[in-house]
Design a protein around this motif. Sequence first.
Motif, PDB file in Angstrom:
ATOM      1  N   ARG A  14       0.854  -1.264  -0.026  1.00  8.81           N
ATOM      2  CA  ARG A  14      -0.118  -0.015  -0.017  1.00  8.81           C
ATOM      3  C   ARG A  14       0.897   1.037  -0.021  1.00  8.81           C
ATOM      4  NH1 ARG A  14      -4.986  -1.908  -1.241  1.00  8.81           N
ATOM      5  NH2 ARG A  14      -5.587  -3.740  -0.244  1.00  8.81           N
ATOM      6  N   THR A  46      -8.734  -5.045   0.261  1.00  8.80           N
ATOM      7  CA  THR A  46      -9.708  -3.981  -0.484  1.00  8.80           C
ATOM      8  C   THR A  46     -11.300  -4.245  -0.471  1.00  8.80           C
ATOM      9  OG1 THR A  46      -7.780  -3.803  -2.098  1.00  8.80           O
ATOM     10  CG2 THR A  46     -10.048  -3.280  -2.976  1.00  8.80           C
ATOM     11  N   GLU A  78      -6.865   1.239  -6.451  1.00 11.79           N
ATOM     12  CA  GLU A  78      -6.081   0.307  -5.451  1.00 11.79           C
ATOM     13  C   GLU A  78      -4.497   0.547  -6.128  1.00 11.79           C
ATOM     14  OE1 GLU A  78      -6.156  -4.543  -4.569  1.00 11.79           O
ATOM     15  OE2 GLU A  78      -7.393  -3.584  -6.265  1.00 11.79           O
ATOM     16  N   GLU A 102      -7.348   3.653  -1.265  1.00 13.04           N
ATOM     17  CA  GLU A 102      -6.542   2.648  -1.802  1.00 13.04           C
ATOM     18  C   GLU A 102      -7.401   1.424  -1.441  1.00 13.04           C
ATOM     19  OE1 GLU A 102      -2.301   2.224  -0.913  1.00 13.04           O
ATOM     20  OE2 GLU A 102      -2.378   4.282  -0.111  1.00 13.04           O
ATOM     21  N   THR A 103      -8.069   1.322  -0.492  1.00 12.02           N
ATOM     22  CA  THR A 103      -8.842   0.199   0.022  1.00 12.02           C
ATOM     23  C   THR A 103     -10.422   0.181  -0.041  1.00 12.02           C
ATOM     24  OG1 THR A 103      -8.742   0.807   2.174  1.00 12.02           O
ATOM     25  CG2 THR A 103      -6.927  -0.442   1.311  1.00 12.02           C
ATOM     26  N   GLN A 139      -7.150  -0.170 -13.120  1.00  8.00           N
ATOM     27  CA  GLN A 139      -6.695  -0.621 -11.784  1.00  8.00           C
ATOM     28  C   GLN A 139      -7.133  -2.391 -11.734  1.00  8.00           C
ATOM     29  OE1 GLN A 139      -8.938   0.793  -8.164  1.00  8.00           O
ATOM     30  NE2 GLN A 139      -9.536   2.389  -9.758  1.00  8.00           N
ATOM     31  N   ARG A 207       0.996  -1.076  -6.423  1.00  9.24           N
ATOM     32  CA  ARG A 207       0.160  -1.871  -6.918  1.00  9.24           C
ATOM     33  C   ARG A 207       0.152  -1.784  -8.506  1.00  9.24           C
ATOM     34  NH1 ARG A 207      -3.715  -5.202  -3.073  1.00  9.24           N
ATOM     35  NH2 ARG A 207      -2.513  -5.014  -1.132  1.00  9.24           N
TER      36      ARG A 207
END
Length: 358
Positions: A14, A46, A78, A102-103, A139, A207
Amino acid sequence: MTDMPPPRIRTRARGTDANPETRFDAHTREAVDDGWTPEEPPLARTEVRDEAVRAIIARNTSPDIGFDRSINPYRGCEHGCIYCFARPSHGYLGLSPGLDFETKLIARPGAAAALDKQLRAKSYRCDVIALGTNTDPYQPIERERRIMRGVLEVLQRFRHPLTIATKGAMVERDVDILGEMSGAGLARVGISVTTLDAGLARTLEPRVPSPVRRLKAIETLAKAGVEVRVMVSPVVPGLTDHEIDAILSSARDAGAVAASWVMLRLPYEVSGLFEDWLSRNAPGRKAKVLARLREMHGGQLYSADWGHRMRGEGLYAELTAKRFDLAARRLGLDAKLPPLRRDLFAVPLGDDRQPSLF
């Protein structure tokens, strides 16, 4: 932000483990150990929620952006790029621009249907739609959700011009659509390569596919006849700026036909997140990076003034622009590409729900 309490959740790959409040929050929250925290906190995973959409085309009137309409199939990203200027937009959802961005993702599965309806409106006037302007349409969750694929299928049916901005190698999946549309003068793809250093990329963009993998995506698209622009975006002063020539050269060899660049932007909460990242991952360069940014923004880490926010001002900004221009010219990446065609736009007779009899 560096004085925040230790996270009560584990993170893996992350950009940040912090979840700062946003400028919209009426209250400040503080993590307190109540004795019930497990010895090993849970791993951050996620989460994806669906959003019902009636309209998917967003409009803007910004004078320094080269498009007036865009589509983003997802909210949040993400990929976890620590520098992402879109992080503060999560605050509009009551979520943090940090780990939440991000999650805690928002998918818009009705995007294709909403787009079909909007393009059929008698009042609609065709112009280029930019895809992926806020968060990346390729993503990881796109692999199973396929929302971007559905949007592209609609645009192809309507013969509607489009541009894509992405860091995701998954764009290769849609080479059948993009190759055909690019050949007709209807599509162009921009792929961002921030650094060629795989180790640095893994911490900056945890990521995102590796730099080598993104260059391979450029090659795949180019071989299929897709016009690809390499985006050196963002240029991080004192950290990645020395790679401009190498990135352009590698992208040209892979098949890119044009290039662009944007200086690092740190609006709102992103500045604190990025400072924390520097402290953890590049402490020896932190002072130089921040000094360069302040030099370009009148003593601040960021200035949102139109006409300057993308490049900054002052000697360093001018030298960076000159260096980029010289390298692009030497490599043949400075040519001005012709505008995408708008004259092919046509509303098809039927749609997925009611196919045409003809």
